[in-house]
Enzyme design. Structure first.
Site, PDB file in Angstrom:
ATOM      1  N   GLU A 179      16.860 -35.617   4.903  1.00 15.58           N
ATOM      2  CA  GLU A 179      15.433 -35.106   5.127  1.00 15.58           C
ATOM      3  C   GLU A 179      14.800 -34.751   3.867  1.00 15.58           C
ATOM      4  OE1 GLU A 179      14.024 -34.808   7.970  1.00 15.58           O
ATOM      5  OE2 GLU A 179      15.637 -35.319   9.509  1.00 15.58           O
TER       6      GLU A 179
ATOM      7  N   GLU B 119       6.870 -41.071   9.614  1.00 14.86           N
ATOM      8  CA  GLU B 119       7.385 -40.275   8.326  1.00 14.86           C
ATOM      9  C   GLU B 119       7.328 -41.256   7.210  1.00 14.86           C
ATOM     10  OE1 GLU B 119      11.368 -39.195   9.595  1.00 14.86           O
ATOM     11  OE2 GLU B 119      10.791 -37.863  11.303  1.00 14.86           O
TER      12      GLU B 119
ATOM     13  N   HIS C  28      14.343 -39.799   5.886  1.00 16.49           N
ATOM     14  CA  HIS C  28      13.540 -39.076   6.824  1.00 16.49           C
ATOM     15  C   HIS C  28      12.508 -38.182   6.279  1.00 16.49           C
ATOM     16  CE1 HIS C  28      15.274 -40.582  10.972  1.00 16.49           C
ATOM     17  NE2 HIS C  28      16.222 -40.909  10.170  1.00 16.49           N
TER      18      HIS C  28
ATOM     19  N   HIS D 127      11.367 -43.015  12.626  1.00 15.51           N
ATOM     20  CA  HIS D 127      10.220 -42.324  13.236  1.00 15.51           C
ATOM     21  C   HIS D 127       9.154 -42.758  12.410  1.00 15.51           C
ATOM     22  CE1 HIS D 127      13.483 -38.987  13.958  1.00 15.51           C
ATOM     23  NE2 HIS D 127      13.228 -39.540  15.131  1.00 15.51           N
TER      24      HIS D 127
END
Length: 335
Positions: free
Chosen positions: A215, A62, A151, A59
């Site tokens: 994450e 990010e 991420h 993404h």
């Protein structure tokens, strides 16, 4: 510093390096494999048998993990980090990175494990290319394979740093890998229980790697990640790269484990969540709560004790996962 140490700079500018292969003073070979892709190979005498894939920017907005990989690459190019592992660095979606966008047309992290074959466009082609690069990198036999796909989240989280551990029939989740994640700063791990179409699921399922989606906090623009604490993760990655990891037991004290109870699938444009727009990941949900509704009177009612929600996103395309209901679990079933 070697020019290939500026992989991020080259990627954001859309340029190819003049030299595709360079050697550090320590004899470490850095090889440009294509846009946003750099292979690092230690001298044969120093190779410890580890193949480490580090990806970020699947993404494009990010940026904290992108900046972390940039710092590691530059440290290798300067000779400050002396690899004993083979490493493949991947910046996943260069077009989206240049735009500061999550994606351009399609979410690349919904296009793996063959899903790109059912789609079209530049991002489907990019997912195919990432699979090809990963498969080539992990093609050498009898080596330890590890993939961290890094991420940050589009929303806040009551548990800021956590990992998702893919699933494959007949394969157990590893306590030692979970202990390493704890040392890397992860406070929780979601143990998945069905196949998935994200990048780490592809490398876990198809290539036999230990693979994780990490994450690491809230997504922010380049240069604005001072509040994202990547210190423990950076230490862990440097130790993996240099082969200096301390021996650690498989004690998981303090690491919260969760399993997937259900996925919430958006069927139609009428889908709605009964959640605030700024609800955080891992927010608890009371039993009996009507979580979501869709056309035809379809309702998602919370039936599980201790349920929480992660990744709620009502704006995904129809047919895709709009959120995950998770519940606490323990380590009794781990390998």
């Amino acid at each position: 510093m070697l020019a290939l140490g500026k992989l991020l700079e080259l990627t954001l500018a859309g340029r190819e390096p003049a030299e595709k292969t360079q050697l550090t003073v320590e004899g470490v070979r850095m090889r440009w494999m294509g846009e946003g892709a750099l292979e690092v190979r230690p001298p044969e005498a120093r190779d410890n048998g580890t193949d480490l894939l580090l990806s970020a920017g699947i993404h494009g907005n990010e940026t904290a993990p992108i900046e972390l990989l940039d710092e590691l690459i530059r440290s290798i190019a300067r000779g400050d980090l002396k690899p004993r592992a083979r490493i493949l660095f991947l910046f996943g979606n260069p077009d989206a990175m240049r735009r500061g966008a999550r994606f351009v047309e399609q979410d690349v992290n919904r296009l793996f494990n063959g899903r790109h074959l059912q789609s079209g466009g530049a991002e489907a082609l990019r997912a195919c290319e990432l699979e090809r690069l990963a498969a080539s990198f992990f093609s050498l036999p009898e080596r330890y394979r590890l993939h961290y796909d890094l991420h940050t989240a589009i929303r806040g989280s009551t548990i800021e740093q956590f990992a998702l551990y893919p699933w494959k029939e007949g394969r157990q989740h590893s306590r030692l890998e979970l202990a390493r994640l704890r040392a890397a700063g992860m406070s929780a791990v979601l143990l998945q229980n069905k196949p998935s179409i994200v990048f780490s699921a592809y490398t876990y399922d198809q290539l036999g790697a230990e693979a994780f989606t990490l994450e690491l906090g809230k997504a922010r623009p380049f240069g604005q990640n001072q509040q994202v604490n990547l210190g423990p993760l950076r230490v862990c990655l440097e130790q993996l790269i240099e082969g200096t990891e301390p021996e650690r037991d498989d004690d998981l004290e303090g690491l919260q484990l969760f399993s997937v109870a259900r996925e919430v699938i958006k069927r139609t444009d009428a889908f709605t969540f009964n959640l605030a727009d700024d609800v955080e990941n891992f927010s608890p949900l009371e039993k009996g709560y009507v979580l979501a509704e869709d056309a035809g009177g379809s309702r998602w009612v919370v039936e599980e004790e201790g349920a929480r929600i992660i990744f709620p996103n009502p704006r995904v395309k129809n047919g895709l996962r709009a959120g995950i209901l998770i519940v606490p679990t323990d380590a009794d079933s781990l390998g």
